[in-house]
Scaffold this motif. Sequence first.
Motif, PDB file in Angstrom:
ATOM      1  N   LEU A  32       0.805  -1.225   0.000  1.00  0.00           N
ATOM      2  CA  LEU A  32       0.000   0.000   0.000  1.00  0.00           C
ATOM      3  C   LEU A  32       0.838   1.275   0.000  1.00  0.00           C
ATOM      4  O   LEU A  32       0.534   2.200  -0.757  1.00  0.00           O
ATOM      5  N   PRO A  33       1.916   1.358   0.773  1.00  0.00           N
ATOM      6  CA  PRO A  33       2.705   2.596   0.766  1.00  0.00           C
ATOM      7  C   PRO A  33       3.323   2.934  -0.591  1.00  0.00           C
ATOM      8  O   PRO A  33       3.693   4.075  -0.835  1.00  0.00           O
ATOM      9  N   HIS A  34       3.428   1.954  -1.485  1.00  0.00           N
ATOM     10  CA  HIS A  34       4.052   2.170  -2.787  1.00  0.00           C
ATOM     11  C   HIS A  34       3.048   2.485  -3.895  1.00  0.00           C
ATOM     12  O   HIS A  34       3.463   2.753  -5.021  1.00  0.00           O
ATOM     13  N   LEU A  35       1.776   2.432  -3.594  1.00  0.00           N
ATOM     14  CA  LEU A  35       0.755   2.726  -4.597  1.00  0.00           C
ATOM     15  C   LEU A  35       0.542   4.232  -4.701  1.00  0.00           C
ATOM     16  O   LEU A  35       0.711   4.958  -3.719  1.00  0.00           O
ATOM     17  N   PRO A  36       0.150   4.712  -5.888  1.00  0.00           N
ATOM     18  CA  PRO A  36      -0.155   6.138  -6.027  1.00  0.00           C
ATOM     19  C   PRO A  36      -1.262   6.553  -5.062  1.00  0.00           C
ATOM     20  O   PRO A  36      -2.115   5.746  -4.678  1.00  0.00           O
ATOM     21  N   ALA A  37      -1.257   7.796  -4.678  1.00  0.00           N
ATOM     22  CA  ALA A  37      -2.203   8.316  -3.682  1.00  0.00           C
ATOM     23  C   ALA A  37      -3.652   8.227  -4.139  1.00  0.00           C
ATOM     24  O   ALA A  37      -4.558   8.247  -3.304  1.00  0.00           O
ATOM     25  N   ASP A  38      -3.893   8.107  -5.448  1.00  0.00           N
ATOM     26  CA  ASP A  38      -5.280   8.088  -5.921  1.00  0.00           C
ATOM     27  C   ASP A  38      -5.918   6.694  -5.888  1.00  0.00           C
ATOM     28  O   ASP A  38      -7.042   6.513  -6.333  1.00  0.00           O
ATOM     29  N   TYR A  39      -5.223   5.709  -5.341  1.00  0.00           N
ATOM     30  CA  TYR A  39      -5.814   4.380  -5.165  1.00  0.00           C
ATOM     31  C   TYR A  39      -6.566   4.323  -3.845  1.00  0.00           C
ATOM     32  O   TYR A  39      -6.102   4.835  -2.834  1.00  0.00           O
ATOM     33  N   GLN A  40      -7.714   3.676  -3.860  1.00  0.00           N
ATOM     34  CA  GLN A  40      -8.532   3.486  -2.655  1.00  0.00           C
ATOM     35  C   GLN A  40      -8.504   2.013  -2.291  1.00  0.00           C
ATOM     36  O   GLN A  40      -8.616   1.154  -3.155  1.00  0.00           O
ATOM     37  N   THR A  41      -8.372   1.704  -1.016  1.00  0.00           N
ATOM     38  CA  THR A  41      -8.357   0.330  -0.531  1.00  0.00           C
ATOM     39  C   THR A  41      -9.535   0.110   0.404  1.00  0.00           C
ATOM     40  O   THR A  41      -9.765   0.909   1.305  1.00  0.00           O
TER      41      THR A  41
END
Length: 79
Positions: A32-41
């Motif tokens: 998760l820390p490596h995903l772009p900020a516009d991804y929602q989990t």
Amino acid sequence: MLRNFAKNLLFSGTLSSLANIEGIEWFLRQCLPHLPADYQTTIIGGPQSAINFPIHKSSSDNFAGHVASVDPYYRSTSI
């Protein structure tokens, strides 16, 4: 024609399974820390758990816990 999905990641599974809990914790710490900020989990699953998953990346990330129907979550997710 391709559907235009938002950048949503969904985990759906029972939270009484140690393997699922460990998998979620690993994903949240390592990926998760490596995903772009516009991804929602979003994490959905039951039974309701007192486990505190470290989802603090953005206000769009959430732990829904047990839900009445998974259908709306699957329809609105891309991964």
